[in-house]
Design a protein around this motif. Structure first.
Motif, mmCIF file in Angstrom:
data_model
loop_
_atom_site.group_PDB
_atom_site.id
_atom_site.type_symbol
_atom_site.label_atom_id
_atom_site.label_comp_id
_atom_site.label_asym_id
_atom_site.label_seq_id
_atom_site.Cartn_x
_atom_site.Cartn_y
_atom_site.Cartn_z
ATOM 1 N N GLU A 1 0.815 -1.222 0.120
ATOM 2 C CA GLU A 1 0.120 -0.170 0.016
ATOM 3 C C GLU A 1 0.724 1.194 -0.017
ATOM 4 O OE1 GLU A 1 0.223 -2.263 2.795
ATOM 5 O OE2 GLU A 1 0.293 -1.097 4.405
ATOM 6 N N HIS B 1 -8.219 -3.733 -0.843
ATOM 7 C CA HIS B 1 -7.435 -3.492 0.624
ATOM 8 C C HIS B 1 -6.502 -2.724 0.186
ATOM 9 C CE1 HIS B 1 -5.515 -5.856 3.844
ATOM 10 N NE2 HIS B 1 -4.360 -5.339 3.300
ATOM 11 N N HIS C 1 -5.834 1.117 2.889
ATOM 12 C CA HIS C 1 -4.873 1.340 3.477
ATOM 13 C C HIS C 1 -4.573 2.684 3.475
ATOM 14 C CE1 HIS C 1 -3.486 -2.151 5.604
ATOM 15 N NE2 HIS C 1 -3.062 -3.001 4.372
ATOM 16 N N GLU D 1 -3.935 -4.123 9.450
ATOM 17 C CA GLU D 1 -4.160 -5.028 8.858
ATOM 18 C C GLU D 1 -5.532 -5.962 9.136
ATOM 19 O OE1 GLU D 1 -2.930 -5.418 5.988
ATOM 20 O OE2 GLU D 1 -0.798 -4.620 6.393
ATOM 21 N N TYR E 1 -3.869 -11.066 10.522
ATOM 22 C CA TYR E 1 -4.734 -10.767 9.373
ATOM 23 C C TYR E 1 -6.088 -10.962 9.477
ATOM 24 C CZ TYR E 1 -1.155 -8.654 5.928
ATOM 25 O OH TYR E 1 -0.226 -7.859 5.658
HETATM 26 ZN ZN ZN Z 1 -2.734 -4.874 4.224
#
Ligand code: ZN
Ligand code: TRP
Length: 877
Positions: free
Chosen positions: A268, A301, A305, A324, A385
């Motif tokens: 990210e 995703h 971020h 996460e 995660y």
């Molecule tokens: Zn991530």
């Protein structure tokens, strides 16, 4: 590389640095043979820390010159050992300058700056920036960056870094430069740089406050036709984050780069996401539905971020789940909104049970917020995660959607531009909701999957129904005694007609959400006015990541599978039936007796297959048997041969008993319509693929013919891979070989297709260690490319029957590959070690062979701290 005793880092030892960096000005000059990096750090004393020691990380740095303010430093002025440079700095404001040389062309670790095919790119999370220059490489140091890149203009026409382009021009000797400025202070792990001969495609997105954002994807020219889907996904994600979280993008440019050499899925980096090619490049002809879904989720995703991770980041790496867990929760919700919520929940839970539960149930178990680590790269785990996302989901359940949104608003406002902790996140949720989440936070600190066992009792005279809940949590490494968790249990009580009975209880039960909240080791819940003995539907939507047990009869499970108002629990009831059946058949097999699946299960399967009221996708997930990871996690000792025999027998029984059903479903679900990726269509293809697979397992020649025909006429990769998967699972070897070689013949110039080809080969029944070794000699294989290694090695390890070959050759091969990768790519090598970490759960013979493969790994010369930590944890009691 490992020193004698790799150093353990402890959360309790966290201290702020003595100096902050306000700004870094970086010049990276790429030359053939070396790269020169000049950096200038604007330092500012942290007044809350007494020490005047400036601590800078730097690995593989060939020092040309170091300077503090105007003073040129000689080696007497600083201490440099084990990647840490320390010196005293007397002034409160100072400039530190370093000129160093690095060698990205020989950097096979894929951390820091490295060469990926013809381009250069970076990967700095978690601690890769120290391979680029000297820096306080820790996430609580947030600075603005200016980055100048210089390189040969013809080989590297595209030069990228974070933020906005502010200058560019030509230099002598055929070189050119570009300067980028990132106005948002960020930790070094979000730095990125790319140089290459890349083609790009643009799109636009206008934020709701009117910012006109350019979206730009860079790929190697041969992949130019594979970018549209990611661009569309990105726009959907941007739109969703505005609608659901009120968060807008904050720069005028958002870039994505695809890289063929990449250790994980994607990264990210601020304004310049770098993706594993496999996680971004898509086309109907080369990507199946699952891949489309995965790409959409990963693009979202990484975009998400920007707020949950970048604008608000982690104070230290123990807080990794802060970004996460929250971001996985966000991307999962996004996918649920884009497609089918129940299907997504089923997929998520199936994945959690197959990967995170076993992790939590073995030597690698660790809390969502770990207390210590040797190598942080080893903690990018399913626990941090996926379990982390479940923890956020439970907070969402407990505080409700409105307070969750208010809590996240407060979090972003209060901590924008800061590096914070999971406690800070939870405190925001507490403040807006008025809930005390002190006990709830044990989910962050206690490892292990809680067990929740439930019993019931019905009294017809008083029309009361009782549920007694008892929770416990097994010991995990370093944690023997666990305190009770807060467990939200969403539930319903089914009457004989299959409908939910009304619920009356004085327990801590929220009628609006159907959620009962447990906080004690044992809880008795009394329901009044219950007119008949109900069948309880517990843990609907998997409201907590626990292992639930209730003494259901097979008939009750079948009843739930047929009637539960909660789609997730219908699926789960049938999963329990499969699991039970397979485990008891395995026991029979072990005792040398014949195996018979219970008829109630066999009948339920037919009902589900023919139930037109269920969507295709739900039917497909209900007809999918639990995989070996889940079976293994459910037994005390893994006798893998018996599990294999039992699972195969159940498949064979269902396949042959219902061959007509599978055949007619397969035929009925064909379509001539052009490929479209959406929930409807992918559900149809999924159910067709599964039906074909069963049909083929019945051994009908017509099924093979159908599969061969589907393969030959496929106009998309979903149909093609469905056909291949079915054929490869059967035993028509000639057909298998001809389809596989046709596939390679046709697709050998497409990297993503070659990766799939390697995975398919590694997963073929009957694959041997020699076969894998041969595959590793194939020109398509490259030990330096993580995708190729994963395709072959992880693909082989997932091939349960072959990998667990009784002579243990599979384990020995894995040890050999880990040894080889240890020197090339320690991060990847360490990940492969987890494939052996559950050795203790196997029968003594296999366990011994797996442990000895781990011993071999541990005895490797120059063992990296990455691999050391994993092998040693795996072997420890
Ligand atoms: Zn991530
Ligand atoms: N932060 C990344 C993500 O979750 C993952 C990541 C961490 C990563 N370390 C990495 C990706 C190393 C590639 C290489 O989105």
């Amino acid at each position: 590389m490992r020193t004698q005793d790799p150093k353990t880092i402890y959360l309790r030892e966290y201290q702020q640095p003595a100096f902050w960096v306000e700004h870094i000005s970086l010049t990276v000059s790429l030359f053939d043979g070396y790269t020169e990096v000049s950096s200038e750090l604007t330092l500012k004393k942290n007044s809350t820390v007494a020490s005047r020691e400036l601590v800078l990380n730097g690995i593989d740095q060939d020092i040309q010159s170091l300077q503090l303010d105007e003073k040129q430093l000689s080696s007497a002025d600083y201490h440099y050992a084990e990647g840490v440079l320390t010196l005293n700095c007397d002034s409160d404001e100072a400039i530190f300058r370093a000129v160093t040389r690095i060698d990205p062309q020989n950097n096979t670790s894929l951390e820091g700056l490295y060469q990926s095919g013809s381009m250069y790119c970076t990967q700095c999370e978690a601690e890769g920036f120290r391979k680029i220059t000297f820096y306080p490489d820790r996430p609580d140091v947030m600075a603005t960056f200016t980055t100048r890149i210089e390189a040969d203009a013809s080989k590297f026409p595209v030069l990228l870094s974070n933020g906005n382009p502010i200058d560019s021009g030509t230099l002598e000797g055929g070189r050119h430069f570009a300067v980028w400025e990132d106005p948002f202070p960020k930790p070094s792990y979000l730095f990125a740089l790319v140089a290459g001969d890349l083609s790009s495609k643009d799109d636009r997105f206008t934020t709701r406050s009117g910012r006109d954002v350019t979206l730009r994807i860079f790929v190697e020219p041969q992949n130019a036709h594979k970018v549209d889907f990611a661009l569309d996904s990105l726009k959907k994600a941007m739109q969703w984050d505005e609608a659901v979280y009120g968060r807008e993008y904050d720069l005028d440019l958002f870039m994505i780069v695809a890289s063929d050499f990449f250790n994980m899925g994607a990264m990210e980096n601020k304004g310049l996401n770098i993706f594993n090619s496999a996680a971004v490049l898509a086309s109907p002809d080369t990507s199946n539905d699952q891949r489309f879904e995965r790409i959409e989720g990963i693009v979202a995703h990484e975009y998400f971020h920007n707020w949950s991770g970048n604008r608000v980041t982690c104070r230290d790496w123990f807080q990794l789940s802060l970004k996460e867990g929250f971001t996985v929760f966000r991307d999962t919700e996004f996918s649920s909104d884009m497609h089918d919520r129940a299907v997504k929940r089923i997929e998520t839970v199936a994945g959690l049970r197959a990967v995170q539960f076993p992790e939590d149930n073995g030597p690698m178990a660790h809390p969502v917020r770990p207390d210590s680590y040797i190598e942080i790269n080893n903690f990018y785990t399913a626990t941090v995660y996926e379990k982390g996302a479940e923890v956020v989901r439970m907070i969402h359940t407990l505080v409700g959607p409105d307070d969750f949104r208010r809590g996240s608003d407060l979090y972003f406002e209060r901590f924008d531009g800061q590096a914070v902790t999971t406690d800070d996140f939870v405190a925001c949720m507490e403040q807006v909701s008025g809930l005390d989440l002190t006990q709830f936070k044990r989910w962050y600190t206690q490892a292990g999957t809680p067990r929740l066992s439930v019993t019931d009792d019905y009294d017809a005279d008083s029309q009361t129904y009782r549920l007694s809940f008892h929770q416990s949590c097994p010991a995990t490494p370093g944690q023997t005694d666990k305190l009770p968790f807060v467990i939200p249990v969403k539930l319903g009580l089914l009457g004989a007609d299959g409908n939910d009975l009304p619920i009356h209880t004085s327990a801590n039960y929220n009628a609006g959400t159907e959620v009962l909240t447990l906080a004690d080791e044992t809880t008795e819940v009394v329901f009044t006015g219950v007119s008949e003995r109900p069948v309880p539907s517990l843990l609907r939507d998997f409201s907590a990541p626990v292992k639930l047990s209730f003494g259901y009869s097979d008939e009750q499970l079948a009843f739930l599978a047929a009637n539960d108002a909660n789609g997730f629990n219908r699926w789960d009831a049938l999963q329990q039936l499969y699991l039970r059946a397979i485990l008891s058949m395995a026991t029979e097999h072990r005792a040398g007796r014949s195996m018979t699946p219970p008829s109630v299960l066999v009948e339920t399967v037919a009902n589900v297959a023919g139930d037109a009221s269920l969507s295709h996708a739900i039917r497909a997930s209900m007809l999918t048997l639990p995989g070996y990871a889940i079976l293994k996690d459910a037994v005390d000792v893994v006798y893998i041969d018996d599990l294999i025999a039992a699972r195969k027998h159940l498949v064979k029984t269902l396949a042959t008993r219902y061959r007509d059903i599978w055949r007619s479903l397969t035929e009925k679900l064909s379509s001539e319509a052009p490929y479209e990726f959406n929930a409807e269509e992918s559900g149809r293809r999924q159910l067709q693929g599964l039906s074909l697979w069963y049909w083929l397992k019945a051994g009908d020649q017509a099924a093979f013919d159908f599969a061969a025909q589907l393969y030959a006429s496929a106009t998309n990769q979903t149909d093609r891979s469905n056909a291949l998967r079915a054929v490869l699972a059967g035993d028509a070897e000639a057909l298998q070989q001809s389809l596989l070689s046709d596939f390679y013949e046709h697709w050998q110039s497409d990297t993503q297709m070659v990766e799939q080809w390697l995975t398919m080969q590694a997963g073929t029944p009957g694959m041997t260690v020699t076969g894998i070794e041969t595959l590793m000699q194939h020109p398509a294989f490259d030990i330096k490319n993580p995708n190729k290694v994963r395709s072959v090695i992880v693909g082989f390890a997932m091939n349960t029957e072959s990998f667990h070959d009784a002579r243990g050759e599979g384990y020995a091969l894995l040890a050999k590959v880990v040894q080889q990768l240890n020197a090339l790519n320690p991060q990847l090598a360490a990940r492969l070690v987890t494939l052996l970490s559950d050795w203790k759960r196997y029968d003594a013979d296999r366990g011994k062979m797996m442990a000895s493969a781990l011993e071999t790994i541990l005895a490797t010369e120059s063992l990296s701290s990455n691999v050391f930590e994993m092998a040693q944890r795996a072997l420890k009691d």
